[in-house]
Design a protein around this motif. Structure first.
Motif, PDB file in Angstrom:
ATOM      1  N   ARG A 270       0.874  -1.166   0.000  1.00  0.00           N
ATOM      2  CA  ARG A 270       0.000   0.000   0.000  1.00  0.00           C
ATOM      3  C   ARG A 270       0.917   1.224   0.000  1.00  0.00           C
ATOM      4  NH1 ARG A 270      -2.783  -3.304  -1.730  1.00  0.00           N
ATOM      5  NH2 ARG A 270      -4.755  -4.119  -0.923  1.00  0.00           N
ATOM      6  N   GLU A 271       0.789   2.132   0.997  1.00  0.00           N
ATOM      7  CA  GLU A 271       1.762   3.215   1.068  1.00  0.00           C
ATOM      8  C   GLU A 271       3.130   2.706   1.521  1.00  0.00           C
ATOM      9  OE1 GLU A 271      -0.674   3.472   4.917  1.00  0.00           O
ATOM     10  OE2 GLU A 271      -0.942   2.891   2.830  1.00  0.00           O
ATOM     11  N   ALA A 272       3.138   1.480   2.021  1.00  0.00           N
ATOM     12  CA  ALA A 272       4.365   0.776   2.399  1.00  0.00           C
ATOM     13  C   ALA A 272       4.045  -0.715   2.343  1.00  0.00           C
ATOM     14  CB  ALA A 272       4.810   1.196   3.804  1.00  0.00           C
TER      15      ALA A 272
END
Length: 473
Positions: free
Chosen positions: A161-163
Motif C-alpha cells: 500500500r503506502e508501504a
C-alpha cells in the motif's frame, strides 16, 4: 473441512456474478476465530482451527460443497456514477443456515483478484482486516444490524500500500451481500428480467411479507432509516456511504474508513477520501434518502405504470425523514432515561447536544455518565451542563424509578475507539495480538462497567488522537 453450503444466490442467472476461486496464499496462520459466531453458524470450531480449516479460511482449500463467486454490482461513489463495480477482493463461498434458521453468507475478503478488481491486487493487509473484525463485532454487541467477522488469518505474503504490510484475509458473514448498487447494475442495463429475479430473491430472503417491488422499497426505506438512527445514537460515522455500500436488508456493511466519534462534533469527518464532508456524521440521515432514491429509480422498470409508480415511490422516499426522526427520538430519549413522550423532549435533547458540541464533550462518556454524577466533568464549562441538568431533572419527575438502570442499558461504556484500534494494529504488526484480543473481548460486553478495562473508555490524548481513517485499498 466439510461445510453444508447452499447456494441461493449462485442459483440466480450467471450474469449476476463470476465464478471465481480464491487465490491461494503462501503461509496461512489463524489470528482470530470467533467461537461464539461459529457456534451460531453451527460450524465445528475444532475443524476450523485445524490445518484444513485454516486452509479454507485462507482460500487455499475450497470445500466440495462451495461454489466460490464474485458478485457484480454498480453504484454511485461520492455522487459519481460507476457503471460496473463488484467484489474486487472478495469471494463468496456459499451460504449456511444458522441455528436460528437464518441463511448466512460466508465470504473471504482479501482473497485475491477478481474480474471486478479495477486494477487492484485483490488482497487486504492486516490493518483493515483487524479494524473490520473489531468494529463489526462491536456493532453486533451494541445491537446494530451488521456483517460479522468469523475469522482473520495472516497470509505470509506482503501487500503493498503506502508501504509493504503483512497480508491478511477476513472471513465475513452476512445475511446477504446485496446492495442498492446490485439493483442499479441491472437497471442501468435495462435488464428487467434480472431486476425481477433479484427482487424476488431479496423478498424471499429478507422481506417475505413484501407484496412486490413497491412494498420492498417501503420496507427497505424503513430498515435503513432505523439503521442510520442507530449509527447516530452511537456517534458512528460510516465514512463511505456509497450506494454500493448500502445494504438492502438494512445492515451495516463495508467497514472501510469508519470511526466512532470521541469529542462530539456534528460535522465530523474521519475518512481520508471524503474531502468535502459528503458523509460527515450529521449528513448521514440525508445521504440515506439520496441512496434510497437511487434504489427507487432502479425499481421503476418493474413497478408497472411509470407515472403512477414515480408518484408513489416519491411518496415512499419522502417518508424516510419522518421514519428516521421517530427512530432517532426514541433512541435518544432512552439515552437520557425517558420512557414517555412529551412535546419538549426534542428541544431538551437539542440543548444537551449543543452544549456538548460547544464544550468539547466526549459523545459516549457524556451519555454514560448521566447514570452517575460525573457528566458535568465532560464539559469544558461545567456550568453549561448544570443549566441543562436542571431542565432534565424537572422532566424526569414524571418518569418512573430505575433511571440509573435504564441509562446503563441505553448507553454503552465501551466503543471501539479509534486510537485503541490503531494501537492494536500497531502491536499486531510486531506479532503481538494481545491488545486486539483484549479489545475484542471487552467490546463483546459494551454495556458492562468492566473496571479492569477502564483504560479503554478513556478518550485519546492529543498525541493519541486519530484524525483520519483510510480504506484498505
Amino acid at each position: 473441512m466439510s461445510i453444508a453450503f447452499t447456494h441461493s444466490y449462485a442459483d440466480l442467472p450467471p450474469h449476476f456474478y463470476t465464478e471465481q476461486p480464491p487465490s491461494p496464499v503462501v503461509d496461512p496462520k489463524l489470528l482470530f476465530l470467533n467461537n461464539a459466531l461459529a457456534q451460531e453458524l453451527q460450524l465445528d470450531q475444532a475443524a476450523l482451527r485445524s490445518a484444513d480449516g485454516i486452509a479454507m479460511l485462507a482460500g487455499n482449500h475450497v470445500p466440495d460443497s462451495a461454489r466460490p463467486l464474485a458478485q457484480v454490482y454498480a453504484g454511485h461513489q461520492f455522487g459519481g456514477w460507476s457503471p460496473q463495480l463488484g467484489d474486487g477482493r472478495a469471494v463468496l463461498l456459499g451460504e449456511v443456515i444458522d441455528r436460528h434458521g437464518t441463511r448466512q453468507d460466508i465470504q473471504l475478503k482479501g482473497s485475491g483478484p477478481t474480474p471486478y478488481s479495477r486494477m487492484g491486487d485483490g488482497r487486504a493487509w492486516l490493518g483493515p482486516v483487524l479494524r473490520e473484525y473489531i468494529v463489526s463485532e462491536a456493532m453486533a454487541s451494541l445491537g446494530v444490524p451488521t456483517t460479522r467477522a468469523l475469522a482473520a488469518v495472516s497470509t505470509g505474503e506482503t501487500v503493498l500500500r503506502e508501504a509493504p504490510f503483512p497480508g491478511a484475509i477476513l472471513t465475513r458473514v452476512a445475511i446477504s451481500h446485496i446492495r442498492v448498487g446490485t439493483f442499479q447494475y441491472f437497471a442501468s442495463r435495462n435488464d428487467s428480467a434480472a431486476l425481477k429475479a433479484l427482487t424476488e430473491h431479496v423478498i424471499a430472503r429478507h422481506y417475505p411479507d413484501a407484496t412486490g417491488p413497491m412494498d420492498l422499497l417501503r420496507q427497505v426505506c424503513t430498515a435503513q432509516a432505523h439503521l442510520i438512527a442507530q449509527w447516530m445514537s452511537l456517534g458512528f460515522i460510516h465514512g463511505v456511504m456509497n450506494t454500493d455500500n448500502c445494504h438492502v436488508a438494512g445492515i451495516t456493511i463495508d467497514y472501510g474508513p469508519c470511526a466512532f466519534m470521541d469529542t462530539y462534533i456534528p460535522d465530523k469527518v474521519f475518512s481520508s477520501i471524503d474531502q468535502f464532508g459528503r458523509y460527515a456524521y450529521n449528513n448521514q440521515p440525508e445521504i440515506v434518502v439520496w441512496n434510497l432514491a437511487q434504489f427507487a429509480t432502479s425499481l421503476l422498470p418493474i413497478m408497472g405504470d411509470r407515472d403512477a409508480a414515480i408518484e408513489e415511490a416519491t411518496e415512499v422516499i419522502h417518508t424516510i425523514p419522518d421514519t428516521f426522526q421517530a427512530a432517532w427520538l426514541a433512541l435518544f430519549r432512552a439515552k437520557i432515561g425517558l420512557t414517555t413522550s412529551q412535546s419538549g423532549d426534542m428541544q431538551l435533547l437539542a440543548d444537551l447536544m449543543t452544549a456538548m458540541a460547544q464544550n468539547q464533550a466526549d459523545f459516549t462518556n457524556t451519555f454514560r455518565a448521566l447514570s452517575g454524577d460525573k457528566a458535568r466533568d465532560a464539559f469544558t464549562d461545567p456550568a453549561a451542563f448544570d443549566t441543562w441538568e436542571t431542565n432534565w431533572r424537572a422532566r424526569l419527575a414524571s418518569e418512573p424509578d430505575g433511571l440509573a438502570e435504564r441509562l446503563t442499558k441505553a448507553n454503552p461504556a465501551f466503543i471501539p475507539r479509534n486510537h485503541r484500534i490503531e494501537q492494536a494494529i500497531q502491536a499486531a504488526l510486531t506479532g503481538d495480538l494481545a491488545p486486539a484480543q483484549r479489545l475484542i473481548d471487552t467490546l463483546t460486553r459494551p454495556f458492562e462497567d468492566q473496571p479492569d478495562a477502564a483504560d479503554l473508555r478513556r478518550p485519546p490524548t492529543d498525541e493519541e488522537a486519530v484524525r483520519q481513517t483510510f480504506c484498505g485499498t
